[in-house]
Design a protein around this motif. Structure first.
Motif, PDB file in Angstrom:
ATOM      1  N   ASP A 340      53.765  40.741 -16.936  1.00 27.21           N
ATOM      2  CA  ASP A 340      53.017  39.523 -16.665  1.00 27.21           C
ATOM      3  C   ASP A 340      52.827  39.396 -15.150  1.00 27.21           C
ATOM      4  O   ASP A 340      53.785  39.486 -14.382  1.00 27.21           O
ATOM      5  CB  ASP A 340      53.814  38.329 -17.210  1.00 27.21           C
ATOM      6  CG  ASP A 340      53.032  37.022 -17.116  1.00 27.21           C
ATOM      7  OD1 ASP A 340      52.166  36.922 -16.228  1.00 27.21           O
ATOM      8  OD2 ASP A 340      53.299  36.117 -17.918  1.00 27.21           O
ATOM      9  N   SER A 341      51.599  39.188 -14.704  1.00 29.03           N
ATOM     10  CA  SER A 341      51.346  39.113 -13.265  1.00 29.03           C
ATOM     11  C   SER A 341      52.093  37.949 -12.619  1.00 29.03           C
ATOM     12  O   SER A 341      52.471  38.011 -11.448  1.00 29.03           O
ATOM     13  CB  SER A 341      49.842  38.992 -12.998  1.00 29.03           C
ATOM     14  OG  SER A 341      49.319  37.812 -13.593  1.00 29.03           O
ATOM     15  N   ILE A 342      52.338  36.880 -13.390  1.00 29.56           N
ATOM     16  CA  ILE A 342      53.105  35.747 -12.861  1.00 29.56           C
ATOM     17  C   ILE A 342      54.542  36.182 -12.575  1.00 29.56           C
ATOM     18  O   ILE A 342      55.130  35.821 -11.545  1.00 29.56           O
ATOM     19  CB  ILE A 342      53.099  34.569 -13.848  1.00 29.56           C
ATOM     20  CG1 ILE A 342      51.661  34.101 -14.121  1.00 29.56           C
ATOM     21  CG2 ILE A 342      53.934  33.418 -13.313  1.00 29.56           C
ATOM     22  CD1 ILE A 342      50.931  33.626 -12.889  1.00 29.56           C
ATOM     23  N   GLN A 345      54.590  38.207  -9.436  1.00 30.03           N
ATOM     24  CA  GLN A 345      54.485  37.329  -8.273  1.00 30.03           C
ATOM     25  C   GLN A 345      55.823  36.658  -7.962  1.00 30.03           C
ATOM     26  O   GLN A 345      56.190  36.486  -6.794  1.00 30.03           O
ATOM     27  CB  GLN A 345      53.417  36.270  -8.513  1.00 30.03           C
ATOM     28  CG  GLN A 345      52.008  36.835  -8.572  1.00 30.03           C
ATOM     29  CD  GLN A 345      50.982  35.804  -9.008  1.00 30.03           C
ATOM     30  OE1 GLN A 345      51.226  34.599  -8.941  1.00 30.03           O
ATOM     31  NE2 GLN A 345      49.834  36.265  -9.471  1.00 30.03           N
ATOM     32  N   MET A 464      48.047  37.219  -4.973  1.00 26.74           N
ATOM     33  CA  MET A 464      48.572  36.029  -5.651  1.00 26.74           C
ATOM     34  C   MET A 464      47.536  34.904  -5.659  1.00 26.74           C
ATOM     35  O   MET A 464      47.272  34.280  -6.692  1.00 26.74           O
ATOM     36  CB  MET A 464      49.842  35.554  -4.955  1.00 26.74           C
ATOM     37  CG  MET A 464      51.041  36.454  -5.120  1.00 26.74           C
ATOM     38  SD  MET A 464      52.478  35.736  -4.287  1.00 26.74           S
ATOM     39  CE  MET A 464      53.707  37.021  -4.581  1.00 26.74           C
ATOM     40  N   LYS A 467      44.463  35.387  -7.909  1.00 25.36           N
ATOM     41  CA  LYS A 467      44.726  35.150  -9.329  1.00 25.36           C
ATOM     42  C   LYS A 467      44.914  33.659  -9.612  1.00 25.36           C
ATOM     43  O   LYS A 467      44.495  33.144 -10.645  1.00 25.36           O
ATOM     44  CB  LYS A 467      45.956  35.938  -9.778  1.00 25.36           C
ATOM     45  CG  LYS A 467      45.718  37.448  -9.887  1.00 25.36           C
ATOM     46  CD  LYS A 467      46.951  38.168 -10.357  1.00 25.36           C
ATOM     47  CE  LYS A 467      46.659  39.626 -10.658  1.00 25.36           C
ATOM     48  NZ  LYS A 467      46.206  40.368  -9.476  1.00 25.36           N
ATOM     49  N   ARG A 468      45.575  32.966  -8.679  1.00 21.35           N
ATOM     50  CA  ARG A 468      45.827  31.538  -8.876  1.00 21.35           C
ATOM     51  C   ARG A 468      44.529  30.733  -8.841  1.00 21.35           C
ATOM     52  O   ARG A 468      44.366  29.765  -9.575  1.00 21.35           O
ATOM     53  CB  ARG A 468      46.785  31.018  -7.797  1.00 21.35           C
ATOM     54  CG  ARG A 468      48.227  31.419  -8.012  1.00 21.35           C
ATOM     55  CD  ARG A 468      48.797  30.758  -9.235  1.00 21.35           C
ATOM     56  NE  ARG A 468      50.213  31.042  -9.388  1.00 21.35           N
ATOM     57  CZ  ARG A 468      50.954  30.582 -10.400  1.00 21.35           C
ATOM     58  NH1 ARG A 468      50.406  29.857 -11.352  1.00 21.35           N
ATOM     59  NH2 ARG A 468      52.238  30.873 -10.478  1.00 21.35           N
ATOM     60  N   SER A 473      41.493  32.020 -14.688  1.00 19.05           N
ATOM     61  CA  SER A 473      42.882  31.606 -14.879  1.00 19.05           C
ATOM     62  C   SER A 473      43.016  30.089 -14.932  1.00 19.05           C
ATOM     63  O   SER A 473      43.973  29.554 -15.489  1.00 19.05           O
ATOM     64  CB  SER A 473      43.765  32.163 -13.753  1.00 19.05           C
ATOM     65  OG  SER A 473      43.362  31.648 -12.506  1.00 19.05           O
TER      66      SER A 473
END
Length: 589
Positions: A340-342, A345, A464, A467-468, A473
């Motif tokens: 998961d990219s989260i 991060q 980061m 993506k945020r 997203s």
């Protein structure tokens, strides 16, 4: 290189070869048919019994999990011997257990260090299968069969537990590396996993309630099975390699082999003429070139991780130095994972806080990866994480003691010891990170790994933020916010109507967790059993007093009284026994 073998020798025609391969196919099919759940279960039990591993859980893992942090020299030696027996058993049981052992090496939060150090010695290099069986698979899998190649060297470049790699030359094409899955290994994996899952389910029930809430053995086995089956699929490995090729544009000194063709069991890829990263001549590169290779390796790994990929086995034996291009080529993409990219991060944020000596913030960020259970003391967990992180502040990331992969493993161990739920894939990621650190140190031990990561912080931050603040997203947030604004007046009006009509009601339903439910059920069952015991005693007394001289069910009153007292005594003893057992084992009553 050994003498090149012609695919078809002068004295044997191609038709004769096909006929011989047909007989080889029958042998393979017979070997596959002999792999059954019953036979493998008996084999596993006999091998474990032969190596005296029946008491493994009680001797080692439970001791580690209940929180014993320091071990004496005698205890360390005892655990080392257990690890040695476990390693020998896994090697005897074959590919499934060799790979399982390699995964367990990453779970230093579950296994004591003396055991994991022994499991690191697991032999993944095994004697090769007969070349005729490899020929059979190639002939069956490829459209042109063996005619695809001008020649294949019969001596493998590498022979692992799952596949073998050969040097070959395509007809009217380049020299290639030919990777072929062993013929019976997939059936063996599927059969062994069925047995292992049942063993894991039984073991899960034997864990203390606190650990059952924190540790999911079935999930661990399922993750292992999924990654192992991906490693057995050469088309999946080829897909990963093609996906990773796009990162070559961002790095000058890191490459991925070209893929020419792939089927379920055969992979044809670019042959790399060079050395393993740990064997290349020191004077082949200048210091500046070694620094650039190290930087590109680190940045390649960090960027792919932020994009949701990670290489779980990027050690020195899976990276080669190309003699002609001077690039570091990652040659084996079997053991990889998705992240998961989260989560990625979060791990990068931890590293950034450590570099700024912000131990409190690093501990808070770590807690985002851990889900506390009812047995968790959150204050204690944060305090232990803060203490751990302080050891890594201003540390040189060039030794085995302080590196970021080990940091994640130690943090995971703290979470498990405090009965937190921790993502299963986290330990495998930590193994990959440690392997990457080790490979980077082989290239350029003069430079701190932490400094290289630090130099990449701006791209990390950009990744980061992109993506945020990406509209995709945040699409859900925008849609829900718009719906809330649009319906707000109507909802407020509805609430006011309910209040004015005095129709406001609050419904509450308490749903206890499974552990609490199980405990309450045990208490209720024991109370019911105690009441039954009491009722038998009272009923026996009433029967005795109400039948002074007669009989009941053809039995005298003395017989009835004795039976009642015996039954009630047995039930009382059973209750007392279960109360003592509750402290160690899960109870049915």
């Amino acid at each position: 290189m050994n003498a090149v073998k012609e695919k078809v020798s002068p004295e044997k025609t191609y038709t004769d070869l096909l006929s011989a391969l047909s007989a080889v196919g029958e042998i393979i099919e017979k070997e596959i048919a002999e792999i059954t759940i019953g036979k493998r279960r008996r084999k596993i039990i006999s091998v474990f019994a032969k190596n005296s591993l029946g008491m493994l859980m009680k001797d080692s893992i439970v001791r580690k999990l209940i929180g014993k942090r320091t071990l004496s020299q005698t205890e360390n030696e005892h655990l080392r011997k257990i690890g040695e027996r476990l390693r020998l058993a896994f090697e005897e049981l074959g590919p499934t257990f060799i790979k399982l052992g390699q995964v367990l090496v990453t779970r230093q939060d579950l296994l004591p260090e003396p055991i994991t150090l022994e499991l690191e010695k697991l032999l993944d290099k095994v004697p090769p299968v007969e070349f005729s069986k490899i020929q059979y698979i190639i002939e069956r899998e490829l459209p042109d069969g063996l005619n695809t190649f001008e020649w294949i060297d019969e001596e493998p470049l590498g022979s692992a537990s799952l596949a073998q790699v050969y040097k070959a030359k395509l007809k009217d094409g380049p020299i290639v590396a030919l990777k072929v899955v062993r013929p019976t290994v997939e059936k063996l994996f599927q059969t062994d996993i069925t047995v292992i899952k049942k063993m894991a389910a039984m073991l899960q029930k034997r864990l203390p309630s606190e650990l059952q809430a924190a540790v999911d053995l079935n999930g661990l086995i399922q993750d292992y099975y999924s990654s192992a089956m991906d490693e057995l699929d050469m088309m999946e490995e080829a897909r990963k390699m093609k996906e990773m090729k796009k990162y070559e544009k961002k790095s000058e000194y890191v490459a991925v082999p070209e893929v020419y063709d792939a089927t379920k069991n055969v992979l044809i890829m670019e042959y790399i003429d060079g050395w393993l990263i740990k064997d290349f001549p020191v004077d082949f590169f200048t210091f500046e070139e070694r620094v650039k290779i190290m930087i590109d390796l680190v940045h390649h790994y960090v960027q792919t991780m932020l994009d949701g990929h990670y290489h779980a086995d990027a050690h020195g034996s899976n990276i080669m130095i190309n003699k002609h291009t001077k690039k570091a080529v990652i040659i084996d993409w079997g053991m990889t994972g998705r992240m998961d990219s989260i989560m990625a991060q979060i791990l990068m944020r931890v590293i950034m806080h450590i570099q700024l000596n912000q131990a409190e913030d690093a501990a808070e960020v770590f807690m985002e990866l851990m889900t506390p259970t009812i047995y968790t003391d959150v204050v204690k967990v944060k305090d232990q994480l803060r203490t751990l992180v302080l050891n890594y502040v201003y540390s040189h990331q060039g030794n085995n003691r302080y590196n970021y992969g080990r940091l994640v493993l130690e943090a995971t161990a703290i979470g498990i010891k405090n009965y937190c739920k921790v993502p299963n894939g986290l330990a495998l990621w930590a193994k990959g990170f440690s392997a990457t650190e080790g490979a980077a140190r082989w290239i350029c031990p003069e430079i701190s790994y932490g400094h290289v990561v630090e130099a990449y912080e701006i791209p990390i931050l950009k990744s980061m933020l992109s993506k945020r603040f990406n509209f995709r997203s945040n699409a859900s947030l925008l849609a829900e916010s718009a719906e809330m604004v649009a319906t707000f007046p109507r909802r407020v009006n509805k609430i006011m109507e309910i209040l004015s009509d005095n129709r406001f009601r609050v419904n509450m339903q308490i749903q206890p967790d499974p552990v609490t439910r199980n405990t309450l059920n045990q208490i209720a069952n024991r109370l019911a059993l105690a009441l039954v015991t009491f009722a038998i005693i009272v009923a026996s007394g009433f029967i005795i007093t109400s039948i002074p001289d007669g009989t009941f069910l053809w039995m005298s009153k003395e017989t009835i009284a004795n039976i009642g007292l015996i039954v009630s005594s047995i039930l009382v003893i059973f209750l007392v026994w279960r109360l003592f057992r509750t402290r160690k084992h899960r109870s049915l009553f």
